[in-house]
Design a protein around this motif. Structure first.
Motif, mmCIF file in Angstrom:
data_model
loop_
_atom_site.group_PDB
_atom_site.id
_atom_site.type_symbol
_atom_site.label_atom_id
_atom_site.label_comp_id
_atom_site.label_asym_id
_atom_site.label_seq_id
_atom_site.Cartn_x
_atom_site.Cartn_y
_atom_site.Cartn_z
ATOM 1 N N GLY A 1 0.814 -1.198 0.000
ATOM 2 C CA GLY A 1 0.000 0.000 0.000
ATOM 3 C C GLY A 1 0.853 1.255 0.000
ATOM 4 N N LEU A 2 0.185 2.401 0.154
ATOM 5 C CA LEU A 2 0.897 3.675 0.104
ATOM 6 C C LEU A 2 1.840 3.852 1.287
ATOM 7 N N ARG A 3 1.457 3.358 2.447
ATOM 8 C CA ARG A 3 2.349 3.479 3.613
ATOM 9 C C ARG A 3 3.615 2.656 3.426
ATOM 10 N N ASP A 4 3.456 1.469 2.849
ATOM 11 C CA ASP A 4 4.643 0.651 2.552
ATOM 12 C C ASP A 4 5.555 1.375 1.574
ATOM 13 N N ALA A 5 4.972 1.997 0.567
ATOM 14 C CA ALA A 5 5.771 2.731 -0.414
ATOM 15 C C ALA A 5 6.511 3.894 0.245
ATOM 16 N N ASP A 6 5.850 4.569 1.178
ATOM 17 C CA ASP A 6 6.515 5.672 1.889
ATOM 18 C C ASP A 6 7.698 5.172 2.717
ATOM 19 N N ARG A 7 7.506 4.034 3.383
ATOM 20 C CA ARG A 7 8.604 3.466 4.187
ATOM 21 C C ARG A 7 9.787 3.085 3.291
ATOM 22 N N LEU A 8 9.479 2.465 2.155
ATOM 23 C CA LEU A 8 10.533 2.065 1.234
ATOM 24 C C LEU A 8 11.269 3.282 0.691
ATOM 25 N N ALA A 9 10.522 4.322 0.343
ATOM 26 C CA ALA A 9 11.147 5.541 -0.177
ATOM 27 C C ALA A 9 12.077 6.163 0.857
ATOM 28 N N GLU A 10 11.656 6.130 2.122
ATOM 29 C CA GLU A 10 12.483 6.694 3.189
ATOM 30 C C GLU A 10 13.755 5.876 3.384
ATOM 31 N N GLN A 11 13.633 4.542 3.303
ATOM 32 C CA GLN A 11 14.821 3.695 3.434
ATOM 33 C C GLN A 11 15.801 3.934 2.291
ATOM 34 N N LEU A 12 15.265 4.050 1.084
ATOM 35 C CA LEU A 12 16.129 4.292 -0.072
ATOM 36 C C LEU A 12 16.829 5.644 0.031
ATOM 37 N N LYS A 13 16.162 6.587 0.648
ATOM 38 C CA LYS A 13 16.732 7.924 0.797
ATOM 39 C C LYS A 13 17.834 7.950 1.854
ATOM 40 N N THR A 14 17.608 7.257 2.981
ATOM 41 C CA THR A 14 18.551 7.342 4.097
ATOM 42 C C THR A 14 19.674 6.307 4.013
ATOM 43 N N TYR B 1 -9.254 8.879 2.463
ATOM 44 C CA TYR B 1 -9.509 8.002 1.319
ATOM 45 C C TYR B 1 -8.309 7.119 0.981
ATOM 46 N N PHE B 2 -7.130 7.697 0.951
ATOM 47 C CA PHE B 2 -5.969 6.916 0.524
ATOM 48 C C PHE B 2 -5.384 6.044 1.635
ATOM 49 N N GLU B 3 -6.060 6.007 2.778
ATOM 50 C CA GLU B 3 -5.739 4.975 3.770
ATOM 51 C C GLU B 3 -6.364 3.637 3.364
ATOM 52 N N TYR B 4 -7.352 3.686 2.462
ATOM 53 C CA TYR B 4 -8.089 2.482 2.073
ATOM 54 C C TYR B 4 -7.998 2.167 0.579
ATOM 55 N N HIS B 5 -7.690 3.141 -0.235
ATOM 56 C CA HIS B 5 -7.746 2.985 -1.682
ATOM 57 C C HIS B 5 -6.846 1.853 -2.171
ATOM 58 N N HIS B 6 -7.452 0.818 -2.765
ATOM 59 C CA HIS B 6 -6.729 -0.320 -3.335
ATOM 60 C C HIS B 6 -5.850 -1.024 -2.300
ATOM 61 N N ALA B 7 -6.291 -1.006 -1.053
ATOM 62 C CA ALA B 7 -5.500 -1.611 0.018
ATOM 63 C C ALA B 7 -6.288 -2.726 0.696
ATOM 64 N N ARG B 8 -5.613 -3.517 1.524
ATOM 65 C CA ARG B 8 -6.237 -4.665 2.159
ATOM 66 C C ARG B 8 -7.334 -4.291 3.148
ATOM 67 N N ASN B 9 -7.273 -3.075 3.669
ATOM 68 C CA ASN B 9 -8.244 -2.682 4.692
ATOM 69 C C ASN B 9 -9.489 -2.015 4.112
ATOM 70 N N ASP B 10 -9.668 -2.084 2.781
ATOM 71 C CA ASP B 10 -10.870 -1.512 2.168
ATOM 72 C C ASP B 10 -12.025 -2.510 2.309
ATOM 73 N N LEU C 1 -19.033 -1.432 -9.846
ATOM 74 C CA LEU C 1 -19.127 -2.716 -9.149
ATOM 75 C C LEU C 1 -17.769 -3.348 -8.851
ATOM 76 N N ASP C 2 -16.834 -3.245 -9.770
ATOM 77 C CA ASP C 2 -15.581 -3.980 -9.590
ATOM 78 C C ASP C 2 -14.672 -3.245 -8.617
ATOM 79 N N SER C 3 -13.755 -4.000 -7.995
ATOM 80 C CA SER C 3 -12.826 -3.424 -7.031
ATOM 81 C C SER C 3 -11.437 -4.007 -7.256
ATOM 82 N N TRP C 4 -10.470 -3.416 -6.573
ATOM 83 C CA TRP C 4 -9.093 -3.911 -6.663
ATOM 84 C C TRP C 4 -8.955 -5.197 -5.864
ATOM 85 N N ASP C 5 -7.973 -5.998 -6.197
ATOM 86 C CA ASP C 5 -7.900 -7.373 -5.707
ATOM 87 C C ASP C 5 -7.727 -7.569 -4.205
ATOM 88 N N PRO C 6 -6.977 -6.749 -3.462
ATOM 89 C CA PRO C 6 -6.609 -7.157 -2.098
ATOM 90 C C PRO C 6 -7.764 -7.248 -1.110
#
Length: 236
Positions: free
Chosen positions: A2-15, A198-207, A59-64
């Protein structure tokens, strides 16, 4: 991921870029096209049955996950518009049509096909209204109106404000109703709820359904019903 995972990865790559590696395996692949269907229900107009006001979600949604915010909420709100108007015995002047669009997440084909079929049938559409921004507290509607026409309906805000909507602003619709603007020359718009979560849930497992607030969902639906009532009664 999800977006939070991407933020963590971006921070690791930066530091610490040298110590960070990523391995990803994907089983995604394309399958042949198969038939899908929009689901349509309507309340027939008493004066102009061949003129349409359309409201919908997809009707359709993202997979997770379940797709409760994206876009189960919009589907439920659209159905509730019709149910609420029927419950109060309202007889619309124009035909009010609820459409649960297929295949928004994979190319928006349901919306495109709906507009195409309506054009082939010679239908006149006054408004295409969409809810595809989650079932959160309603804040505004966007409408693809000219500035003078938008100014003319600003008094409606006083009727909507008690239920959360405080702005009617210039803008387009969502991906499902925008083809109606291009092919049918219809006014299109969408419900704009509070966007902070919204983007806490968008295309994420907790939607999932448990993360939809019933009261917020109902407030969005009642505002959609009110706007459609006003358009049906007074036009745009």
């Amino acid at each position: 991921m999800g977006l939070r995972d991407a933020d963590r990865l971006a921070e690791q790559l930066k530091t610490n870029p040298g110590a960070t590696t990523v391995y990803m395996r994907s089983g995604a692949h394309m399958l042949p096209d198969t038939p899908a269907h929009n689901i349509i229900g309507e309340l027939k107009g008493t004066e102009f049955p061949d003129q349409y006001i359309t409201v919908g979600g997809h009707l359709d949604s993202w997979d997770p996950a379940e797709g409760a915010q994206d876009d189960g909420a919009g589907c439920v709100q659209s159905i509730e518009v019709l149910r609420a108007l029927k419950a109060i015995g309202y007889k619309p002047r124009h035909t009010i049509r609820v459409v649960l669009f297929a295949n928004e997440e994979n190319g928006g084909r349901g919306g495109r096909k709906y507009a195409e079929a309506a054009k082939d049938a010679g239908e006149k559409h006054l408004l295409g209204l969409e809810s595809d921004n989650g079932g959160f507290t309603p804040r505004a509607f966007t409408l693809s109106l000219s500035e003078d026409k938008l100014a003319a309906i600003q008094p409606w805000i006083s009727l909507l404000k008690p239920y959360g909507v405080y702005e009617l602003e210039h803008g387009g619709g969502g991906s499902d109703v925008n083809p109606m603007a291009r092919q049918l020359n219809a006014t299109v718009g969408e419900l704009r709820p509070d966007s902070q979560r919204y983007f806490e849930y968008h295309h994420a497992r907790n939607d999932v359904l448990e993360n939809v607030n019933k009261r917020e969902l109902e407030m969005g639906a009642v505002n959609m019903a009110a706007l459609i009532y006003l358009v049906d009664k007074y036009g745009l």
